[in-house]
Write a protein that holds these residues in place. Structure first.
Motif, PDB file in Angstrom:
ATOM      1  N   LEU A 161      60.042  36.607  19.635  1.00 44.35           N
ATOM      2  CA  LEU A 161      59.943  38.052  19.820  1.00 44.35           C
ATOM      3  C   LEU A 161      59.918  38.693  18.452  1.00 44.35           C
ATOM      4  O   LEU A 161      60.881  38.611  17.702  1.00 44.35           O
ATOM      5  CB  LEU A 161      61.145  38.567  20.618  1.00 44.35           C
ATOM      6  CG  LEU A 161      61.174  40.071  20.906  1.00 44.35           C
ATOM      7  CD1 LEU A 161      59.984  40.459  21.762  1.00 44.35           C
ATOM      8  CD2 LEU A 161      62.461  40.450  21.608  1.00 44.35           C
ATOM      9  N   LEU A 162      58.792  39.306  18.104  1.00 45.67           N
ATOM     10  CA  LEU A 162      58.635  39.952  16.810  1.00 45.67           C
ATOM     11  C   LEU A 162      58.960  41.424  16.960  1.00 45.67           C
ATOM     12  O   LEU A 162      58.222  42.162  17.610  1.00 45.67           O
ATOM     13  CB  LEU A 162      57.191  39.771  16.308  1.00 45.67           C
ATOM     14  CG  LEU A 162      56.712  38.317  16.208  1.00 45.67           C
ATOM     15  CD1 LEU A 162      55.271  38.292  15.732  1.00 45.67           C
ATOM     16  CD2 LEU A 162      57.593  37.520  15.258  1.00 45.67           C
ATOM     17  N   LEU A 163      60.062  41.868  16.393  1.00 48.36           N
ATOM     18  CA  LEU A 163      60.492  43.253  16.538  1.00 48.36           C
ATOM     19  C   LEU A 163      59.917  44.107  15.423  1.00 48.36           C
ATOM     20  O   LEU A 163      60.184  43.873  14.253  1.00 48.36           O
ATOM     21  CB  LEU A 163      62.018  43.339  16.519  1.00 48.36           C
ATOM     22  CG  LEU A 163      62.752  42.655  17.671  1.00 48.36           C
ATOM     23  CD1 LEU A 163      64.240  42.828  17.491  1.00 48.36           C
ATOM     24  CD2 LEU A 163      62.306  43.198  18.999  1.00 48.36           C
ATOM     25  N   ARG A 164      59.142  45.102  15.799  1.00 45.97           N
ATOM     26  CA  ARG A 164      58.622  46.052  14.824  1.00 45.97           C
ATOM     27  C   ARG A 164      59.639  47.143  14.546  1.00 45.97           C
ATOM     28  O   ARG A 164      59.638  47.746  13.496  1.00 45.97           O
ATOM     29  CB  ARG A 164      57.321  46.672  15.355  1.00 45.97           C
ATOM     30  CG  ARG A 164      56.205  45.652  15.509  1.00 45.97           C
ATOM     31  CD  ARG A 164      55.592  45.317  14.179  1.00 45.97           C
ATOM     32  NE  ARG A 164      54.656  44.210  14.314  1.00 45.97           N
ATOM     33  CZ  ARG A 164      53.888  43.798  13.332  1.00 45.97           C
ATOM     34  NH1 ARG A 164      53.959  44.351  12.151  1.00 45.97           N
ATOM     35  NH2 ARG A 164      53.066  42.790  13.507  1.00 45.97           N
ATOM     36  N   LEU A 185      55.336  40.207  21.453  1.00 49.37           N
ATOM     37  CA  LEU A 185      55.935  39.015  22.037  1.00 49.37           C
ATOM     38  C   LEU A 185      54.952  37.861  21.902  1.00 49.37           C
ATOM     39  O   LEU A 185      53.806  37.969  22.338  1.00 49.37           O
ATOM     40  CB  LEU A 185      56.263  39.255  23.512  1.00 49.37           C
ATOM     41  CG  LEU A 185      56.885  38.097  24.290  1.00 49.37           C
ATOM     42  CD1 LEU A 185      58.263  37.779  23.752  1.00 49.37           C
ATOM     43  CD2 LEU A 185      56.960  38.435  25.770  1.00 49.37           C
ATOM     44  N   CYS A 186      55.412  36.773  21.268  1.00 49.36           N
ATOM     45  CA  CYS A 186      54.546  35.616  21.059  1.00 49.36           C
ATOM     46  C   CYS A 186      55.170  34.393  21.727  1.00 49.36           C
ATOM     47  O   CYS A 186      56.348  34.102  21.517  1.00 49.36           O
ATOM     48  CB  CYS A 186      54.362  35.341  19.570  1.00 49.36           C
ATOM     49  SG  CYS A 186      53.616  36.701  18.659  1.00 49.36           S
ATOM     50  N   LEU A 187      54.393  33.694  22.533  1.00 47.74           N
ATOM     51  CA  LEU A 187      54.835  32.469  23.184  1.00 47.74           C
ATOM     52  C   LEU A 187      54.284  31.278  22.416  1.00 47.74           C
ATOM     53  O   LEU A 187      53.080  31.213  22.164  1.00 47.74           O
ATOM     54  CB  LEU A 187      54.348  32.416  24.632  1.00 47.74           C
ATOM     55  CG  LEU A 187      54.775  33.575  25.533  1.00 47.74           C
ATOM     56  CD1 LEU A 187      54.028  33.500  26.861  1.00 47.74           C
ATOM     57  CD2 LEU A 187      56.265  33.528  25.783  1.00 47.74           C
ATOM     58  N   LYS A 188      55.171  30.368  22.013  1.00 46.28           N
ATOM     59  CA  LYS A 188      54.801  29.109  21.360  1.00 46.28           C
ATOM     60  C   LYS A 188      54.287  29.287  19.938  1.00 46.28           C
ATOM     61  O   LYS A 188      54.606  28.505  19.066  1.00 46.28           O
ATOM     62  CB  LYS A 188      53.777  28.331  22.201  1.00 46.28           C
ATOM     63  CG  LYS A 188      54.302  27.889  23.560  1.00 46.28           C
ATOM     64  CD  LYS A 188      53.308  27.005  24.278  1.00 46.28           C
ATOM     65  CE  LYS A 188      53.878  26.541  25.612  1.00 46.28           C
ATOM     66  NZ  LYS A 188      52.925  25.680  26.350  1.00 46.28           N
ATOM     67  N   SER A 189      53.440  30.260  19.690  1.00 43.67           N
ATOM     68  CA  SER A 189      52.849  30.419  18.366  1.00 43.67           C
ATOM     69  C   SER A 189      52.984  31.856  17.898  1.00 43.67           C
ATOM     70  O   SER A 189      52.711  32.793  18.639  1.00 43.67           O
ATOM     71  CB  SER A 189      51.362  30.036  18.395  1.00 43.67           C
ATOM     72  OG  SER A 189      50.719  30.405  17.190  1.00 43.67           O
ATOM     73  N   GLU A 190      53.378  32.036  16.629  1.00 39.76           N
ATOM     74  CA  GLU A 190      53.480  33.369  16.060  1.00 39.76           C
ATOM     75  C   GLU A 190      52.110  33.950  15.755  1.00 39.76           C
ATOM     76  O   GLU A 190      51.987  35.131  15.421  1.00 39.76           O
ATOM     77  CB  GLU A 190      54.319  33.342  14.781  1.00 39.76           C
ATOM     78  CG  GLU A 190      55.770  32.970  15.016  1.00 39.76           C
ATOM     79  CD  GLU A 190      56.611  33.101  13.761  1.00 39.76           C
ATOM     80  OE1 GLU A 190      56.154  33.786  12.825  1.00 39.76           O
ATOM     81  OE2 GLU A 190      57.708  32.534  13.714  1.00 39.76           O
ATOM     82  N   LYS A 227      49.599  34.041  17.929  1.00 39.20           N
ATOM     83  CA  LYS A 227      48.939  34.543  19.139  1.00 39.20           C
ATOM     84  C   LYS A 227      49.882  35.459  19.901  1.00 39.20           C
ATOM     85  O   LYS A 227      50.965  35.059  20.314  1.00 39.20           O
ATOM     86  CB  LYS A 227      48.504  33.385  20.036  1.00 39.20           C
ATOM     87  CG  LYS A 227      47.686  33.824  21.239  1.00 39.20           C
ATOM     88  CD  LYS A 227      47.160  32.646  22.017  1.00 39.20           C
ATOM     89  CE  LYS A 227      46.326  33.097  23.208  1.00 39.20           C
ATOM     90  NZ  LYS A 227      45.798  31.967  23.994  1.00 39.20           N
ATOM     91  N   VAL A 228      49.448  36.697  20.105  1.00 36.47           N
ATOM     92  CA  VAL A 228      50.252  37.695  20.800  1.00 36.47           C
ATOM     93  C   VAL A 228      50.042  37.579  22.297  1.00 36.47           C
ATOM     94  O   VAL A 228      48.915  37.454  22.768  1.00 36.47           O
ATOM     95  CB  VAL A 228      49.873  39.115  20.323  1.00 36.47           C
ATOM     96  CG1 VAL A 228      50.659  40.168  21.091  1.00 36.47           C
ATOM     97  CG2 VAL A 228      50.117  39.258  18.827  1.00 36.47           C
ATOM     98  N   ASP A 229      51.138  37.624  23.061  1.00 37.63           N
ATOM     99  CA  ASP A 229      51.046  37.562  24.521  1.00 37.63           C
ATOM    100  C   ASP A 229      51.417  38.874  25.194  1.00 37.63           C
ATOM    101  O   ASP A 229      51.015  39.117  26.323  1.00 37.63           O
ATOM    102  CB  ASP A 229      51.929  36.453  25.059  1.00 37.63           C
ATOM    103  CG  ASP A 229      51.378  35.076  24.710  1.00 37.63           C
ATOM    104  OD1 ASP A 229      50.404  34.659  25.350  1.00 37.63           O
ATOM    105  OD2 ASP A 229      51.901  34.450  23.774  1.00 37.63           O
ATOM    106  N   ALA A 230      52.209  39.711  24.530  1.00 42.95           N
ATOM    107  CA  ALA A 230      52.556  41.028  25.066  1.00 42.95           C
ATOM    108  C   ALA A 230      52.871  41.954  23.901  1.00 42.95           C
ATOM    109  O   ALA A 230      53.381  41.515  22.865  1.00 42.95           O
ATOM    110  CB  ALA A 230      53.748  40.947  26.010  1.00 42.95           C
ATOM    111  N   ILE A 231      52.528  43.217  24.062  1.00 42.13           N
ATOM    112  CA  ILE A 231      52.756  44.208  23.011  1.00 42.13           C
ATOM    113  C   ILE A 231      53.343  45.459  23.649  1.00 42.13           C
ATOM    114  O   ILE A 231      52.920  45.879  24.733  1.00 42.13           O
ATOM    115  CB  ILE A 231      51.450  44.613  22.294  1.00 42.13           C
ATOM    116  CG1 ILE A 231      50.623  43.397  21.888  1.00 42.13           C
ATOM    117  CG2 ILE A 231      51.745  45.473  21.067  1.00 42.13           C
ATOM    118  CD1 ILE A 231      49.270  43.758  21.288  1.00 42.13           C
ATOM    119  N   ALA A 232      54.288  46.071  22.963  1.00 40.88           N
ATOM    120  CA  ALA A 232      54.768  47.401  23.329  1.00 40.88           C
ATOM    121  C   ALA A 232      54.208  48.384  22.307  1.00 40.88           C
ATOM    122  O   ALA A 232      54.409  48.233  21.108  1.00 40.88           O
ATOM    123  CB  ALA A 232      56.293  47.450  23.334  1.00 40.88           C
TER     124      ALA A 232
END
Length: 349
Positions: free
Chosen positions: A4-7, A146-151, A153-158
């Motif tokens: 989870l990459l927090l901006r 939100l990145c699953l498995k790999s930083e 590739k993005v899987d969800a964004i807020a």
């Protein structure tokens, strides 16, 4: 495992806390869902309404909002209809619309008290476009990734719309969903993919309510609109379904910071389509008996002639939530779902 990459660490986990258990499952795509064809939602929930037709929101700058939706989310814009206000931006999200207009002069726009969950065809394009746009505007658009498995590739964004503060949680639609939309005539067939809108669907509209309020809100929709009104541990949900292509939810999430019965006008206008002419008439009768219908000349016959009626509040024993509703018949001329895709056995007609 996921990363989870927090901006913005001050944001209350918009991605990770998106609405309810069902949406959490959608936010965590199954292995291969982006590469294998997907064949649909399955049966609709009992007592589903037809469609979230539109949500009308306020912004400070319509031109800036347009850049967010067109350049960032890759949305199509519907041309103004004859006789409609020319300063309203009509953003298409599949069969639904977001109607954006400027707040009254001298007043800040009212931000939607919750968030919107949408599907796009390519989320990597959204991520790159929003990073570029926020650099150009000098405003933060990406709240979380939100990145699953790999930083990589993005899987969800807020995302936060820059002119009104409205929050959008974005997921990539399953592979094959575009074909389903084309079959339902929601998207045109045979279009060059490079010219197709990236924003495909408005999946969930979340409205935050105080702790303990969701049971009464659910009862309001069940009793007056004949909707599903399912109660969960942290909120409730009203389901929508149209044929094989559309599943949506109006979710009321209990949040500690929210106070009931706030002063001021409605933060938005919500347009909902009923699944049949009969359920539309029944809903009008119940709402009129409850004394919440905005005056309509001619009573039920007048509402049937207009094919819509309005009320401005969600009422319960302990609180009043100001959220203006437009309730429409599926035969209303603006209904974007063709009658041929509406299966009455699925949607409780």
């Amino acid at each position: 495992p996921f990363v989870l990459l927090l901006r913005d660490k001050g944001v209350m986990g918009a991605v990770a806390s998106c609405c309810n258990e069902g949406l959490t499952k959608l936010l965590m795509p199954t292995e291969g869902s982006y590469t294998r064809d997907w064949y649909g939602f399955g049966p609709a929930e009992r007592n589903s309404l037809l469609l979230v037709g539109h949500v009308q929101l306020e912004v400070a700058d319509v031109k800036e909002a347009r850049r967010f939706f067109v350049e960032g989310l890759g949305a199509s814009i519907r041309p103004p209809q004859e006789g409609s206000p020319g300063d309203v931006l009509r953003v298409l999200a599949g069969p639904s619309e977001l109607l954006l207009s400027s707040a009254a002069r001298g007043r800040e726009p009212r931000a939607w008290p919750g968030q919107f969950y949408v599907w796009v065809e390519d989320i990597q394009v959204v991520s790159a476009a929003c990073k570029a746009l926020q650099a150009q505007l000098g405003k933060e658009l990406i709240l979380e990734e939100l990145c699953l498995k790999s930083e990589e590739k993005v899987d969800a964004i807020a995302l936060q719309e820059p002119s009104g503060g409205h929050v959008f949680v974005v997921n990539q639609a399953p592979k094959g969903y575009v074909k389903i939309l084309e079959t339902a005539d929601i998207l045109p067939k045979g279009v060059d993919p490079s010219t197709r809108p990236n924003l495909l669907a408005l999946m969930d509209v979340q409205y935050n309510v105080p702790p303990g309020a969701s049971r009464e809100v659910a009862a309001f929709y069940r009793n007056l609109l004949g909707a599903s009104g399912k109660v969960a541990a942290d909120g409730c949900k009203v389901d929508f379904a149209a044929g094989e292509a559309v599943r949506q939810a109006l979710t009321f999430k209990e949040v500690e910071e929210v106070q009931g019965g706030e002063e001021g006008g409605s933060p938005a206008v919500l347009c909902l389509y009923m699944p049949s002419v009969a359920t539309f008439a029944d809903a009008y009768k119940r709402c009129a008996a409850a004394g919440i219908v905005r005056a309509t000349a001619g009573g039920l016959s007048g509402a049937e002639q207009l094919q819509e009626f309005r009320f401005e509040e969600i009422t319960s024993e302990n609180a009043v939530f100001r959220l203006e509703h437009i309730i429409r018949s599926p035969t209303h001329p603006d209904c974007p779902v063709k009658a041929t895709v509406v299966d009455g056995s699925l949607i409780g007609a």
